[in-house]
Design a protein around this motif. Structure first.
Motif, mmCIF file in Angstrom:
data_model
loop_
_atom_site.group_PDB
_atom_site.id
_atom_site.type_symbol
_atom_site.label_atom_id
_atom_site.label_comp_id
_atom_site.label_asym_id
_atom_site.label_seq_id
_atom_site.Cartn_x
_atom_site.Cartn_y
_atom_site.Cartn_z
ATOM 1 N N PHE A 91 32.604 -4.898 46.791
ATOM 2 C CA PHE A 91 32.612 -4.630 48.438
ATOM 3 C C PHE A 91 31.256 -3.925 48.617
ATOM 4 C CE2 PHE A 91 37.148 -4.860 48.070
ATOM 5 C CZ PHE A 91 37.454 -5.062 49.457
ATOM 6 N N VAL A 92 30.358 -4.843 49.522
ATOM 7 C CA VAL A 92 29.100 -4.177 49.684
ATOM 8 C C VAL A 92 29.491 -3.712 51.208
ATOM 9 C CG1 VAL A 92 26.854 -5.029 50.535
ATOM 10 C CG2 VAL A 92 28.354 -6.450 48.962
ATOM 11 N N ALA A 93 29.763 -2.341 51.252
ATOM 12 C CA ALA A 93 30.240 -1.544 52.292
ATOM 13 C C ALA A 93 29.580 -0.442 52.773
ATOM 14 C CB ALA A 93 31.889 -1.390 52.101
ATOM 15 N N PRO A 94 28.683 -0.490 53.711
ATOM 16 C CA PRO A 94 28.225 0.991 53.979
ATOM 17 C C PRO A 94 29.315 2.134 54.527
ATOM 18 C CG PRO A 94 27.898 -0.503 55.591
ATOM 19 C CD PRO A 94 28.491 -1.485 54.567
ATOM 20 N N LEU A 95 28.957 3.294 54.248
ATOM 21 C CA LEU A 95 29.851 4.339 54.740
ATOM 22 C C LEU A 95 29.986 4.384 56.301
ATOM 23 C CD1 LEU A 95 31.635 6.481 53.356
ATOM 24 C CD2 LEU A 95 29.898 8.028 53.815
ATOM 25 N N TYR A 96 31.019 4.187 56.839
ATOM 26 C CA TYR A 96 31.100 4.445 58.328
ATOM 27 C C TYR A 96 31.936 5.683 58.370
ATOM 28 C CZ TYR A 96 28.640 -0.145 59.195
ATOM 29 O OH TYR A 96 27.708 -0.959 59.157
ATOM 30 N N TRP A 97 32.004 6.533 58.973
ATOM 31 C CA TRP A 97 32.629 7.759 59.413
ATOM 32 C C TRP A 97 33.498 8.088 58.146
ATOM 33 C CZ3 TRP A 97 31.833 11.244 62.865
ATOM 34 C CH2 TRP A 97 31.421 10.749 64.013
ATOM 35 N N TYR A 98 33.020 8.294 56.871
ATOM 36 C CA TYR A 98 33.504 8.885 55.648
ATOM 37 C C TYR A 98 34.701 7.553 55.156
ATOM 38 C CZ TYR A 98 31.748 12.898 57.751
ATOM 39 O OH TYR A 98 30.824 13.739 58.312
ATOM 40 N N SER A 99 34.434 6.311 55.598
ATOM 41 C CA SER A 99 35.484 5.378 55.106
ATOM 42 C C SER A 99 34.567 4.003 55.262
ATOM 43 C CB SER A 99 36.535 5.270 55.921
ATOM 44 O OG SER A 99 37.762 4.383 55.473
ATOM 45 N N MET A 100 35.396 2.972 54.983
ATOM 46 C CA MET A 100 34.850 1.628 54.849
ATOM 47 C C MET A 100 34.796 1.024 56.269
ATOM 48 S SD MET A 100 37.819 -0.634 53.052
ATOM 49 C CE MET A 100 37.913 0.086 51.760
ATOM 50 N N PRO A 101 34.038 0.035 56.469
ATOM 51 C CA PRO A 101 33.746 -0.707 57.723
ATOM 52 C C PRO A 101 35.234 -1.265 58.022
ATOM 53 C CG PRO A 101 31.993 -0.987 56.462
ATOM 54 C CD PRO A 101 32.852 -0.508 55.427
ATOM 55 N N THR A 102 35.350 -1.229 59.386
ATOM 56 C CA THR A 102 36.559 -2.023 59.896
ATOM 57 C C THR A 102 36.892 -3.354 59.376
ATOM 58 O OG1 THR A 102 36.302 -0.775 61.978
ATOM 59 C CG2 THR A 102 37.729 -2.663 62.072
ATOM 60 N N GLY A 139 23.764 10.960 53.658
ATOM 61 C CA GLY A 139 24.478 11.873 53.620
ATOM 62 C C GLY A 139 24.665 12.185 52.156
ATOM 63 N N THR A 140 25.584 12.972 51.528
ATOM 64 C CA THR A 140 25.625 13.242 50.026
ATOM 65 C C THR A 140 26.695 12.488 49.408
ATOM 66 O OG1 THR A 140 27.539 14.916 50.367
ATOM 67 C CG2 THR A 140 25.168 16.102 50.565
ATOM 68 N N GLU A 141 26.660 12.288 48.138
ATOM 69 C CA GLU A 141 27.504 11.339 47.425
ATOM 70 C C GLU A 141 28.888 11.841 47.613
ATOM 71 O OE1 GLU A 141 27.422 9.887 42.884
ATOM 72 O OE2 GLU A 141 25.438 9.846 43.855
ATOM 73 N N GLU A 142 29.162 12.864 47.945
ATOM 74 C CA GLU A 142 30.605 13.315 48.049
ATOM 75 C C GLU A 142 31.045 12.773 49.502
ATOM 76 O OE1 GLU A 142 30.545 17.645 50.132
ATOM 77 O OE2 GLU A 142 31.018 17.612 48.032
ATOM 78 N N HIS A 143 30.277 12.457 50.339
ATOM 79 C CA HIS A 143 31.077 12.045 51.407
ATOM 80 C C HIS A 143 31.716 10.495 51.326
ATOM 81 C CE1 HIS A 143 28.054 14.505 53.994
ATOM 82 N NE2 HIS A 143 29.087 15.204 53.847
ATOM 83 N N THR A 144 31.007 9.894 50.307
ATOM 84 C CA THR A 144 31.638 8.650 50.117
ATOM 85 C C THR A 144 32.973 8.440 49.040
ATOM 86 O OG1 THR A 144 30.513 8.310 47.872
ATOM 87 C CG2 THR A 144 29.363 7.687 49.738
ATOM 88 N N GLU A 145 33.308 9.699 48.677
ATOM 89 C CA GLU A 145 34.736 9.680 48.218
ATOM 90 C C GLU A 145 35.798 9.149 48.504
ATOM 91 O OE1 GLU A 145 35.067 13.884 46.871
ATOM 92 O OE2 GLU A 145 33.406 14.085 45.774
ATOM 93 N N PRO A 146 36.220 9.165 50.000
ATOM 94 C CA PRO A 146 37.255 8.558 50.503
ATOM 95 C C PRO A 146 37.320 7.100 50.357
ATOM 96 C CG PRO A 146 36.592 10.241 52.107
ATOM 97 C CD PRO A 146 35.499 10.149 50.986
ATOM 98 N N LEU A 147 35.960 6.388 50.551
ATOM 99 C CA LEU A 147 35.736 5.013 50.356
ATOM 100 C C LEU A 147 35.894 4.580 49.239
ATOM 101 C CD1 LEU A 147 33.148 2.902 51.911
ATOM 102 C CD2 LEU A 147 33.619 2.480 49.711
ATOM 103 N N ILE A 148 35.415 5.158 48.061
ATOM 104 C CA ILE A 148 35.621 5.045 46.673
ATOM 105 C C ILE A 148 36.915 5.019 46.150
ATOM 106 C CG2 ILE A 148 34.641 5.326 44.409
ATOM 107 C CD1 ILE A 148 32.032 6.180 45.836
ATOM 108 N N GLY A 149 37.659 6.107 46.726
ATOM 109 C CA GLY A 149 38.921 6.621 46.513
ATOM 110 C C GLY A 149 39.879 5.266 46.688
ATOM 111 N N THR A 150 39.505 4.684 47.890
ATOM 112 C CA THR A 150 40.547 3.506 48.353
ATOM 113 C C THR A 150 40.298 2.376 47.467
ATOM 114 O OG1 THR A 150 40.277 4.495 50.815
ATOM 115 C CG2 THR A 150 40.661 2.158 50.441
ATOM 116 N N LEU A 151 39.021 2.180 47.127
ATOM 117 C CA LEU A 151 39.004 1.072 46.351
ATOM 118 C C LEU A 151 39.454 1.362 44.797
ATOM 119 C CD1 LEU A 151 35.282 -0.169 47.770
ATOM 120 C CD2 LEU A 151 37.538 -1.189 48.239
ATOM 121 N N LYS A 152 39.205 2.491 44.279
ATOM 122 C CA LYS A 152 39.725 2.901 43.083
ATOM 123 C C LYS A 152 41.109 2.481 42.965
ATOM 124 C CE LYS A 152 36.765 5.571 40.534
ATOM 125 N NZ LYS A 152 36.456 7.293 40.190
ATOM 126 N N LEU A 153 41.871 3.154 43.887
ATOM 127 C CA LEU A 153 43.387 3.197 43.974
ATOM 128 C C LEU A 153 43.954 1.460 44.131
ATOM 129 C CD1 LEU A 153 44.157 6.234 46.216
ATOM 130 C CD2 LEU A 153 44.683 5.800 43.853
#
Length: 192
Positions: A91-102, A139-153
């Motif tokens: 996934f080549v997915a920039p962070l948009y509003w703490y989540s993945m792009p639409t 922003g900080t790396e912690e802002h990416t946690e929701p996106l990364i969490g979605t992909l890990k799950l």
């Protein structure tokens, strides 16, 4: 019949799914650098920009009629076949509003349909492959946690391996190329 000597492994096939709304944005630049620097020798790569393969809004048909889905056609067919052909899905997915792009979320929604397309065996086809993420955030790396969490799950649910996340920082075009930490990590990202 195969051209490979007995015991030789088939080359890995990386599918890069660019979900950015910006052509050749920071995330795509970081992903390309990682691909150029660290893909295993002989690995194949295919790049698909999700905005160039638009999908209609997803409709959940699981509890309608027989719960099946029609045979995918058009862009959906292209994405399904490319996904199943990949040994590694990036996934080549920039962070948009703490989540993945639409476009990335919509693509994942379609996995629910692909489970139920007769003859596809989507989950079995994905099991054992590897899921990766490349993300650039302002922003900080912690802002990416929701996106990364979605992909890990997602990887865990599908029986896929989690390859990891490469995270860069940037806002304006080209900013990530000044993120020294991300550039260094990119050089060995797919090798690890």
């Amino acid at each position: 019949m195969t051209d490979q000597p007995s015991g030789a492994e088939a080359p890995r096939r990386f599918l890069f799914l660019d979900a950015s709304s910006r052509v050749d944005g920071n995330t795509a630049q970081l992903a390309r650098l990682a691909a150029e620097s660290s893909l295993p020798e002989g690995a194949e790569q295919r790049w698909l920009r999700l905005d160039d393969h638009p999908l209609p809004p997803f409709q959940d048909l699981r509890h309608t009629g027989d719960g099946g889905y029609p045979e995918p056609v058009g862009h959906e067919r292209t994405l399904l076949e490319a996904t199943l052909a990949a040994t590694d899905l990036v996934f080549v997915a920039p962070l948009y509003w703490y989540s993945m792009p639409t476009s990335a979320k919509l693509y994942l929604d379609y996995w629910s349909a692909w489970f139920r397309v007769p003859g596809v065996d989507f989950r079995d086809g994905m099991r054992g492959s590897t899921l990766w993420d490349v993300t650039v955030a302002a922003g900080t790396e912690e802002h990416t946690e929701p996106l990364i969490g979605t992909l890990k799950l997602t990887a865990g649910y599908m029986g896929m391996r989690w390859g990891g996340a490469l995270i860069g920082n940037g806002t304006r075009p080209g900013d990530v190329l000044r993120d020294e930490r991300a550039l260094i990590a990119a050089k060995s990202f797919f090798a690890g």
